[in-house]
Design a protein around this motif. Sequence first.
Motif, PDB file in Angstrom:
ATOM      1  N   HIS A 205      -3.952  58.217  53.086  1.00 16.10           N
ATOM      2  CA  HIS A 205      -4.358  58.175  54.491  1.00 16.10           C
ATOM      3  C   HIS A 205      -5.884  58.120  54.563  1.00 16.10           C
ATOM      4  N   PRO A 206      -6.486  57.248  55.403  1.00 16.58           N
ATOM      5  CA  PRO A 206      -5.880  56.583  56.559  1.00 16.58           C
ATOM      6  C   PRO A 206      -5.377  55.159  56.310  1.00 16.58           C
ATOM      7  N   TYR A 207      -5.337  54.688  55.048  1.00 13.98           N
ATOM      8  CA  TYR A 207      -5.046  53.270  54.819  1.00 13.98           C
ATOM      9  C   TYR A 207      -3.712  52.790  55.401  1.00 13.98           C
ATOM     10  N   PRO A 208      -2.567  53.446  55.141  1.00 13.13           N
ATOM     11  CA  PRO A 208      -1.315  52.888  55.675  1.00 13.13           C
ATOM     12  C   PRO A 208      -1.332  52.749  57.195  1.00 13.13           C
ATOM     13  N   TYR A 209      -1.878  53.759  57.862  1.00  7.46           N
ATOM     14  CA  TYR A 209      -1.965  53.717  59.325  1.00  7.46           C
ATOM     15  C   TYR A 209      -3.005  52.698  59.790  1.00  7.46           C
ATOM     16  N   MET A 210      -4.183  52.713  59.164  1.00  7.21           N
ATOM     17  CA  MET A 210      -5.276  51.840  59.574  1.00  7.21           C
ATOM     18  C   MET A 210      -4.916  50.366  59.381  1.00  7.21           C
ATOM     19  N   VAL A 211      -4.353  50.026  58.231  1.00 14.71           N
ATOM     20  CA  VAL A 211      -3.991  48.632  57.980  1.00 14.71           C
ATOM     21  C   VAL A 211      -2.901  48.192  58.953  1.00 14.71           C
ATOM     22  N   ARG A 212      -1.931  49.075  59.233  1.00 16.10           N
ATOM     23  CA  ARG A 212      -0.912  48.746  60.232  1.00 16.10           C
ATOM     24  C   ARG A 212      -1.540  48.480  61.598  1.00 16.10           C
ATOM     25  N   GLN A 213      -2.542  49.286  61.970  1.00 22.54           N
ATOM     26  CA  GLN A 213      -3.215  49.070  63.247  1.00 22.54           C
ATOM     27  C   GLN A 213      -3.916  47.714  63.302  1.00 22.54           C
ATOM     28  N   PHE A 214      -4.547  47.331  62.192  1.00 17.76           N
ATOM     29  CA  PHE A 214      -5.198  46.022  62.156  1.00 17.76           C
ATOM     30  C   PHE A 214      -4.184  44.880  62.142  1.00 17.76           C
ATOM     31  N   GLN A 215      -2.986  45.136  61.610  1.00 18.05           N
ATOM     32  CA  GLN A 215      -1.980  44.078  61.536  1.00 18.05           C
ATOM     33  C   GLN A 215      -1.018  44.060  62.719  1.00 18.05           C
ATOM     34  N   LYS A 216      -1.050  45.072  63.576  1.00 18.32           N
ATOM     35  CA  LYS A 216      -0.068  45.106  64.657  1.00 18.32           C
ATOM     36  C   LYS A 216      -0.302  44.005  65.686  1.00 18.32           C
ATOM     37  N   ILE A 217      -1.412  43.310  65.592  1.00 18.94           N
ATOM     38  CA  ILE A 217      -1.658  42.165  66.466  1.00 18.94           C
ATOM     39  C   ILE A 217      -0.580  41.099  66.276  1.00 18.94           C
ATOM     40  N   ILE A 218       0.035  41.060  65.098  1.00 22.66           N
ATOM     41  CA  ILE A 218       1.112  40.089  64.851  1.00 22.66           C
ATOM     42  C   ILE A 218       2.257  40.312  65.820  1.00 22.66           C
ATOM     43  N   GLY A 219       2.774  41.533  65.831  1.00 25.84           N
ATOM     44  CA  GLY A 219       3.889  41.843  66.715  1.00 25.84           C
ATOM     45  C   GLY A 219       3.511  41.858  68.180  1.00 25.84           C
ATOM     46  N   GLU A 220       2.290  42.302  68.475  1.00 26.84           N
ATOM     47  CA  GLU A 220       1.859  42.354  69.871  1.00 26.84           C
ATOM     48  C   GLU A 220       1.727  40.961  70.471  1.00 26.84           C
ATOM     49  N   GLU A 221       1.404  39.972  69.648  1.00 24.78           N
ATOM     50  CA  GLU A 221       1.436  38.585  70.109  1.00 24.78           C
ATOM     51  C   GLU A 221       2.859  38.041  70.143  1.00 24.78           C
ATOM     52  N   ALA A 222       3.610  38.336  69.091  1.00 25.60           N
ATOM     53  CA  ALA A 222       4.915  37.702  68.919  1.00 25.60           C
ATOM     54  C   ALA A 222       5.921  38.111  69.984  1.00 25.60           C
ATOM     55  N   ARG A 223       5.901  39.374  70.399  1.00 20.93           N
ATOM     56  CA  ARG A 223       6.941  39.817  71.333  1.00 20.93           C
ATOM     57  C   ARG A 223       6.874  39.075  72.674  1.00 20.93           C
TER      58      ARG A 223
END
Length: 396
Positions: A205-223
């Motif tokens: 920590h904080p890598y798993p959470y931080m990287v997920r936050q940077f990558q969540k743009i994928i799902g936030e666009e896709a939905r």
Amino acid sequence: MTNLSQDPKAISGDFDGRFGDFGGRYIPESLNHAVVELERTFNEAWADPEFMATYLSILNSYGGRPSPVTKCNNLSRSLGIELYLKREDLNHTGSHKINNVIGQALLTKRMGKTRIIAETGAGQHGVATATAAALLGLKCTVYMGELDTERQALNVFRMKLLGSEVVAVTSGSRTLKDAINEAMREWVACVEDTHYCIGSVMGPHPYPYMVRQFQKIIGEEARPQINALIGNDPDFVIACVGGGSNAAGTFHAFVESRSALIGVEPAGGAAVGRGVPGVIHGMRSQFLQDEFGQLQEAHSVSAGLDYPGVGPEHSYLSAIGRAQYESVNDEEVLSAFQLLARSEGIIPALEPAHGLAYIVREAGKAIPFGSSVLLTMSGRGDKDAETVAHMLGYFQ
């Protein structure tokens, strides 16, 4: 379906780094200051409108976001389902990795550090890190298993062309896990001026959470994109999983939806399917281990999925039954790689070809006919073309 609305660990990550029984921070004392500094800097930056505006501006004007959702009309007809791709392969550098490294490179500058190091398997994270370093004026060193440098020679050249040093790691299996080991050793020695840019949702920590936050743009666009196309959420959301950053970023937006979430691992590296809990690389997650707790070698036709573990959020989502993790073999992946190219004119990276291989195998079975399916196309296949050509005998 499990109701996650009251469980921040699954939908946003908690700040002690725990996803249920997984995650945490298991590091030598010499690295504690660096990860605490990173956690503090990330939390401050994520709440800073100026930082976020800069981050999103670079992703838009330089990275090419938003990436579109494409319907595969020909495959949809032949498989009897409605198949859509979230096109991360169209991002600058050819994969989803740019979403994370731009964020971490900006954090490196914010911390006053001048150098960035990274590990890479297939080379996509290494290329993206080298790209961000060139853009933002940082020195860069990338650690890559010697076997992977041979499989991905083009990406090695790209990193060097971008001004980065590439270190071939000759220890162990000479693949991704060994590159991670060497990068962590280097980080301990030069932590004062160097940031370690981990490429997936793994590590302390904080890598798993931080990287997920940077990558969540994928799902936030896709939905909203898929909703605009079909009028609701898809029946299935599918992504390949090694460490699992593209899947974590995609799943995040759908975790409270009606969609089934399926992560697809390589049969030779199915950490969720065959692994057991352990503490490796600074985190508690599921890993391929023998009866003595020794890490076993993973195998995949894809260098990017050649990792014997998985990010802790995936272990958690599996444990609570919110996401399902399946595996496919190399032959199925190579077949899917060719099928998408011939059917849709899209050459995938070998990593997302795992997701497609599962869809092809299960259409009409685990994926009922008529289902709507969203697959994250996490990377394009330029880097894998020569490898696949050799495997198929084109250069004999």
